[in-house]
Structures are given as structure tokens and as C-alpha cells.
Design a protein around this motif. Structure first.
Motif, PDB file in Angstrom:
ATOM      1  N   ILE B 245      34.617  35.728  42.366  1.00  0.00           N
ATOM      2  CA  ILE B 245      33.767  36.682  43.109  1.00  0.00           C
ATOM      3  C   ILE B 245      33.742  36.331  44.603  1.00  0.00           C
ATOM      4  O   ILE B 245      33.726  37.221  45.459  1.00  0.00           O
ATOM      5  CB  ILE B 245      32.344  36.707  42.503  1.00  0.00           C
ATOM      6  N   SER B 246      33.793  35.029  44.889  1.00  0.00           N
ATOM      7  CA  SER B 246      33.740  34.645  46.303  1.00  0.00           C
ATOM      8  C   SER B 246      34.970  35.122  47.073  1.00  0.00           C
ATOM      9  O   SER B 246      34.981  35.171  48.300  1.00  0.00           O
ATOM     10  CB  SER B 246      33.603  33.121  46.428  1.00  0.00           C
ATOM     11  N   GLN B 247      36.032  35.506  46.363  1.00  0.00           N
ATOM     12  CA  GLN B 247      37.256  35.989  47.037  1.00  0.00           C
ATOM     13  C   GLN B 247      37.151  37.477  47.399  1.00  0.00           C
ATOM     14  O   GLN B 247      37.952  37.983  48.183  1.00  0.00           O
ATOM     15  CB  GLN B 247      38.487  35.829  46.125  1.00  0.00           C
ATOM     16  N   ILE B 248      36.179  38.178  46.814  1.00  0.00           N
ATOM     17  CA  ILE B 248      36.085  39.626  47.055  1.00  0.00           C
ATOM     18  C   ILE B 248      35.620  39.896  48.478  1.00  0.00           C
ATOM     19  O   ILE B 248      34.639  39.310  48.944  1.00  0.00           O
ATOM     20  CB  ILE B 248      35.117  40.289  46.035  1.00  0.00           C
ATOM     21  N   LYS B 249      36.358  40.794  49.157  1.00  0.00           N
ATOM     22  CA  LYS B 249      36.056  41.090  50.567  1.00  0.00           C
ATOM     23  C   LYS B 249      34.907  42.094  50.701  1.00  0.00           C
ATOM     24  O   LYS B 249      34.685  42.897  49.805  1.00  0.00           O
ATOM     25  CB  LYS B 249      37.313  41.676  51.250  1.00  0.00           C
ATOM     26  N   GLY B 250      34.239  42.053  51.828  1.00  0.00           N
ATOM     27  CA  GLY B 250      33.260  43.088  52.150  1.00  0.00           C
ATOM     28  C   GLY B 250      31.809  42.640  52.201  1.00  0.00           C
ATOM     29  O   GLY B 250      30.934  43.428  52.522  1.00  0.00           O
ATOM     30  N   ALA B 251      31.542  41.360  51.883  1.00  0.00           N
ATOM     31  CA  ALA B 251      30.138  40.892  51.899  1.00  0.00           C
ATOM     32  C   ALA B 251      29.962  39.772  52.926  1.00  0.00           C
ATOM     33  O   ALA B 251      30.888  39.011  53.197  1.00  0.00           O
ATOM     34  CB  ALA B 251      29.745  40.403  50.530  1.00  0.00           C
ATOM     35  N   TRP B 252      28.760  39.687  53.476  1.00  0.00           N
ATOM     36  CA  TRP B 252      28.436  38.593  54.401  1.00  0.00           C
ATOM     37  C   TRP B 252      28.301  37.280  53.661  1.00  0.00           C
ATOM     38  O   TRP B 252      28.698  36.235  54.130  1.00  0.00           O
ATOM     39  CB  TRP B 252      27.098  38.874  55.096  1.00  0.00           C
ATOM     40  N   LYS B 253      27.693  37.398  52.507  1.00  0.00           N
ATOM     41  CA  LYS B 253      27.385  36.182  51.745  1.00  0.00           C
ATOM     42  C   LYS B 253      27.172  36.591  50.299  1.00  0.00           C
ATOM     43  O   LYS B 253      26.572  37.633  50.028  1.00  0.00           O
ATOM     44  CB  LYS B 253      26.103  35.558  52.301  1.00  0.00           C
ATOM     45  N   ILE B 254      27.689  35.790  49.378  1.00  0.00           N
ATOM     46  CA  ILE B 254      27.465  36.084  47.961  1.00  0.00           C
ATOM     47  C   ILE B 254      26.757  34.887  47.353  1.00  0.00           C
ATOM     48  O   ILE B 254      27.170  33.745  47.557  1.00  0.00           O
ATOM     49  CB  ILE B 254      28.805  36.334  47.231  1.00  0.00           C
ATOM     50  N   GLU B 255      25.678  35.173  46.651  1.00  0.00           N
ATOM     51  CA  GLU B 255      24.889  34.071  46.090  1.00  0.00           C
ATOM     52  C   GLU B 255      24.639  34.280  44.615  1.00  0.00           C
ATOM     53  O   GLU B 255      24.316  35.399  44.189  1.00  0.00           O
ATOM     54  CB  GLU B 255      23.531  34.007  46.782  1.00  0.00           C
ATOM     55  N   PHE B 256      24.760  33.213  43.830  1.00  0.00           N
ATOM     56  CA  PHE B 256      24.389  33.282  42.414  1.00  0.00           C
ATOM     57  C   PHE B 256      22.868  33.210  42.353  1.00  0.00           C
ATOM     58  O   PHE B 256      22.252  32.352  42.979  1.00  0.00           O
ATOM     59  CB  PHE B 256      25.024  32.105  41.661  1.00  0.00           C
TER      60      PHE B 256
END
Lengths: 248, 315
Positions: B245-256
Motif C-alpha cells: 500500500i505504501s507504494q501506491i501513488k497519490g497520498a501525502w501519508k498512509i497510516e495503519f
């Protein structure tokens, strides 16, 4: 001036008594020098003279352990426990904080040194004919010397964070400054003529050499200026070292 | 009342902890200094209180410079450092008496001042105890009492609720709210609810720089195009899911966020309006499958995360 130095003095002085340090200091101070005085050196009875000269001659060496033990926490503990952050956000000048702490330590040493007064009093009662002028000079000299030791150890404490570092650094420096005078008198042969200047310098900077006159009962202006000057110099170093913390 | 101008602070030869921060705080304001741990909040506070000097720039309090007029400024400020350091061997009452003496409160007034502080922060039960015997919560209260005993115009509180339990936090906020009626308060925290509960204005610091300086309403308005996607995925291993999921483009930050039942995991991705993260998410499942996703409007927490996640984005 009192209203700022006073609270620091009071807090520091009572904190010596809040922990066991003051009691241990006073008890050991009375016990150890007296033991050395009466038993190991033969002292007063061997000389068959009512004098405390030998007792006071030991003083520079006794102070090497006792004073760093007393003052090691002066700054190292404040830094280690973070209370220095409180202390230096109070509306009080740095020099007043140092002065309050200094007078508290000096007063405690005064009590410990003063508590040995029972020796001359006892001797007066048993042997008689004590030279009280000499005794007075010896005690004044001991307190002047203590002031210098305290100022030096305060500065050393300001350079460290841990009590043990502060103690070791302080007693090493005091040992060097005390022994350098002893070396010049005990090992005269190691100073050939061409090294005469070194002997003079070592003698002049030594903490113990300047006490010799006091222990003989003589006050020399040179010795008073030496102790006060050195104490003020290290007081100044202490201020500078604390100030540098603000800029580091 | 407090004006911080181009403040820079370097420790030794290392990277500066504070890099050119400027802000002003008016009389009577309650300001939250917000930022991740190590952002430079404590350093800024230590400079305002005169404990440290700035490497560059200046701090003026009522027009007075902290370097030239330290004593005047220190008498206006009450300060509670982060770890509320205190002389542990002192009795609470004795400690407050010491602070009142050093703050120049006369003997006649000192007793009243101490009693009113004991009442305000509810120290009645422990006033005759040694500080070393107190719990964290009581130590904080003693710290707060010592910071306020001289009735300062400015109160600077560094992480005042850190280490307190929820009940103590509620009590602490109540006390601060009572004080806020007549004092200028700067409080630092990395807890957002603290700011939302207490402050009118927020200054966000990240990596030693100021990244926001607004009222909370203005901040929300400025970032009203910010959104986040709340999504749940199903898969075997959280580690491999997180990695993909961390490889997916388009987000500033991804958090579990949290585990949702067996093999289901909830995530939050911070995005700006028009981002194609959701599209990428839907078309990009390998070892996992998307269970649900919903786009929501960003609140203060997401704005904070966006402002303080510089260099971590994968837009």
C-alpha cells in the motif's frame, strides 16, 4: 541583595541536612583528622607542646577528599536532574545563585572545622598554656583555604553531569595543586639549579604551601591574597561556564 | 506581548534545532505550540524563558529583549519545563516557600500565595510530603503551582499533560481554563485534542520551522480542500499489505489505524482534493483486497499530519 542570595543559601544549607551528607561530613571530619592527630602522628602528646600545628598541616590533604565530596553535586546534580532549568528561569542573577551555594558549602565546612575546637579547649584544660593567637590564625587560614577549594570544586562540578565525574575531577585537580608544593619541599634534589624557576612556580601555585604560614600561626598578606584571588578567579570561571550553557 | 523574530538555535555544530521562526502572541491569548517530538518546541520555550540564548534573531516580551533584560522578563513569566524538574528532597510546602522567596514575594504575602496555590491545584493532601514520594500527577501539580505562585502575566507550559492519566488530564485542563481568563498562556504538546480543548490559536512547528500560525478555525478553512480516505483491506500479512500500500501513488501519508476483525485492516491515507489515490487503490490489489473505502473531509489531526510529514509523502 539578601532577598535573593538568602533563599538559595537556606535551601542549599538545609539540603545538606535533608540528606545524610552533612552528618556524615561533620562526623567524619571530627573523627578522621583527630584519629590521625592523636594516634598515627603521635600528635600533641609526642611533642609535649600545646600546639595544633601538625593537625592543621594535615588540613590541605583532608580537604582534598572532604570538599569535593560535599560540593560534587553543586552543579552536576542540578544538570543531571534538570533543576538547573528551574533555577535559571527564576529572576535572579547567576552570580547570586553561585554565591548562595558557595556560602552554604562554606558554612557547613565552617561548622565541621569549628567542631574541632574542642581539641584546643581540652588541651588547655589538661596541658595549659595554649597560644590562642596561633589557634585563631590557623582556623582563619583553614577557612580561607576551604573557600578556595570550594570555588575550584564548584567550577569542576559545573563542567560535569555526573556526581562521580565531578568528585574525581575535583579531587584530582586539588591533589595536583596541593602536591606540587609538597614535591618542592620533599624532593629538593630533583630540582637542579637550572630548574629553580620551576620550583618557585610550583611553590607559588600550591594550595598547601600558602597554608604553611597559617599553620605556624603567621598571617601573610601574600597568602590571603592568593587564597582570595584564586577563589574569585574560579568563581568567575564558574560564572563563565554556566553562561556558556546558554549559548551552546 | 511576545514577539519572536527570526529565531535560530543551533546546539554545537549540529543542524539547527530552530530555523528562523517568527510569530507574535497577544496579551491574553492561549496559544498551542504543536509539533512532533524533537520539532523544536521546547527549544523555543527555553529561549522565551531566558534559559537559552538564541543563536540568531531575538525574542521581545513587552518590548524587552530576553538577552538584555533577563531578570525583568523572568519575573513576568511562570514556566513549567517538560519533565517538571524539582528538588526531590524538599517538602511540598517548603519547596513552594522557597519559590515564593526567590520570586520576591514578601513574607507576609507568601503564606497566602502558597495556600491559594495549594487550593487551586488541590495539593492539600500532599503539602507536608516530600516531593520524591509524590506520583507523577501530583508532581505536575506542584510544578504548576510553582510556576504560578507569583501570579505571572505569562504562563509557559511544556507538555503539561505528558505522563498524566485521563482523570488528571481533565483536572489539569479545568485548572488551565480557569487561569486562561486573565493570563497569556503558551502550551506545547504533540497531542491534538489538547489544542482543540484549550487553545484559540495554534503554531505548528516541524523540523525547527514554523509551518502554520493560525486560529483553529482559520487553519481548517485554509486546508478545507484536504481530505483523507478511510479504507479497510483484507489480506494475510499486515507487513506485506503495508509494504504494497505504501507504494501506491497519490497520498501525502498512509497510516495503519487498527485491526478490524480477522485479516481485515483499517488504513488512513491523506490526500488533496482531486487526488487519484482511490482509483489507484481500487486497481492495485495483489495479496489483499479492498473491503471498503470512504473519502472524508480532513480535520485538525489530518491537517497536522500533512503539515508535519514533509519529505514523507508519496504523491
Amino acid at each position: 541583595m539578601y532577598n535573593k542570595i538568602g533563599p538559595i543559601f537556606k535551601k542549599e544549607f538545609s539540603s545538606y541536612f535533608n540528606s545524610s551528607i552533612a552528618y556524615v561530613f561533620i562526623v567524619l571530619f571530627i573523627f578522621i583528622p583527630n584519629l590521625m592527630f592523636f594516634y598515627f602522628f603521635g600528635g600533641i602528646f609526642k611533642e609535649e607542646m600545646a600546639t595544633m600545628r601538625r593537625f592543621f598541616q594535615m588540613m590541605p590533604y583532608v580537604f582534598i577528599i572532604f570538599i569535593p565530596g560535599l560540593t560534587m553535586g553543586s552543579w552536576a546534580k542540578e544538570k543531571n536532574e534538570g533543576t538547573i532549568e528551574m533555577l535559571f528561569t527564576f529572576p535572579i542573577s547567576q552570580w547570586k545563585v553561585i554565591a548562595g551555594k558557595f556560602f552554604a558549602a562554606w558554612a557547613l565546612v565552617g561548622i565541621a572545622v569549628g567542631s574541632t575546637l574542642f581539641i584546643p579547649i581540652l588541651t588547655q584544660l589538661t596541658m595549659g598554656d595554649f597560644d590562642w593567637g596561633q589557634i585563631f590564625t590557623q582556623y582563619v587560614g583553614a577557612m580561607l583555604m576551604a573557600a578556595t577549594y570550594i570555588a575550584i570544586t564548584f567550577f569542576m562540578s559545573s563542567l560535569t553531569m555526573e556526581l562521580i565525574d565531578s568528585f574525581l575531577l575535583s579531587s584530582s585537580i586539588l591533589l595536583l595543586l596541593t602536591l606540587c608544593g609538597y614535591i618542592t619541599s620533599a624532593y629538593v634534589m630533583i630540582f637542579p639549579d637550572w630548574l629553580g624557576w620551576l620550583k618557585v612556580i610550583l611553590n607559588e601555585i600550591s594550595l598547601s604551601t600558602h597554608f604553611n604560614n597559617f599553620s605556624k600561626g603567621v598571617i601573610h598578606t601574600k597568602d590571603v591574597v592568593y587564597y582570595l584571588g584564586l577563589a574569585m578567579l574560579f568563581f568567575y570561571f564558574n560564572m563563565k561556564s554556566l553562561e556558556s550553557r546558554k549559548w551552546s | 506581548m511576545i514577539s519572536v523574530k527570526n529565531l535560530v538555535k543551533s546546539y554545537g555544530h549540529g543542524k539547527p534545532a530552530v530555523k528562523g521562526v517568527t510569530f507574535t502572541i497577544g496579551k491574553g491569548e492561549i496559544v498551542g505550540l504543536l509539533g512532533p517530538n524533537g520539532a523544536g518546541k521546547s527549544t523555543i520555550m527555553k529561549i522565551i524563558t531566558g534559559f537559552l540564548n538564541p543563536s540568531e534573531g531575538e525574542v521581545l516580551v513587552d518590548g524587552l529583549n530576553t538577552i538584555d533584560n533577563p531578570i525583568e522578563i523572568k519575573s513576568k513569566i511562570g514556566y513549567l519545563p517538560e519533565k517538571s524538574p524539582m528538588y526531590q528532597d524538599m517538602i511540598v510546602y517548603e519547596y513552594l516557600k522557597f519559590i515564593s522567596e526567590i520570586r520576591g514575594i514578601s513574607n507576609e504575602k507568601a503564606d497566602d500565595a502558597i495556600q491559594s496555590m495549594i487550593k487551586l491545584v488541590a495539593l492539600e493532601k500532599v503539602a507536608s510530603k516530600r516531593i520524591s514520594e509524590l506520583s507523577n500527577g501530583y508532581k505536575k501539580r506542584v510544578g504548576l503551582a510553582s510556576a504560578m505562585i507569583h501570579d505571572p502575566e505569562i504562563l509557559i507550559l511544556d507538555e503539561p499533560t505528558a505522563g498524566l492519566d485521563p482523570n488528571q488530564i481533565i483536572m489539569f485542563r479545568k485548572i488551565l481554563r480557569k487561569l486562561s481568563e486573565k493570563k497569556t498562556i503558551i502550551l506545547s504538546t504533540h497531542v491534538l485534542s489538547e489544542i482543540e480543548a484549550m487553545c484559540e490559536k495554534v503554531i505548528i512547528i516541524n523540523n525547527g520551522e514554523k509551518v502554520a500560525d493560525n486560529s483553529i478555525q482559520e487553519l481548517m478553512k485554509t486546508y478545507d480542500k484536504e481530505q483523507f480516505i478511510d479504507f479497510v483491506v483484507e489480506g494475510e500479512s499486515l507487513l506485506s499489505i503495508e509494504d504494497e500500500i505504501s507504494q501506491i501513488k497519490g497520498a501525502w501519508k498512509i497510516e495503519f489505524e487498527k485491526k478490524e476483525g480477522k485479516n481485515q485492516f483499517r488504513f488512513k491515507a491523506l490526500i488533496s482534493e482531486g487526488s487519484d489515490f482511490e482509483k489507484n487503490l481500487k486497481s492495485n490489489s495483489n495479496n489483499w483486497k479492498l473491503v471498503s473505502s470512504e473519502i472524508k473531509k480532513a480535520n485538525l489531526e489530518e491537517i497536522f499530519l500533512k503539515l508535519t510529514s514533509q519529505g514523507e509523502d508519496n504523491v
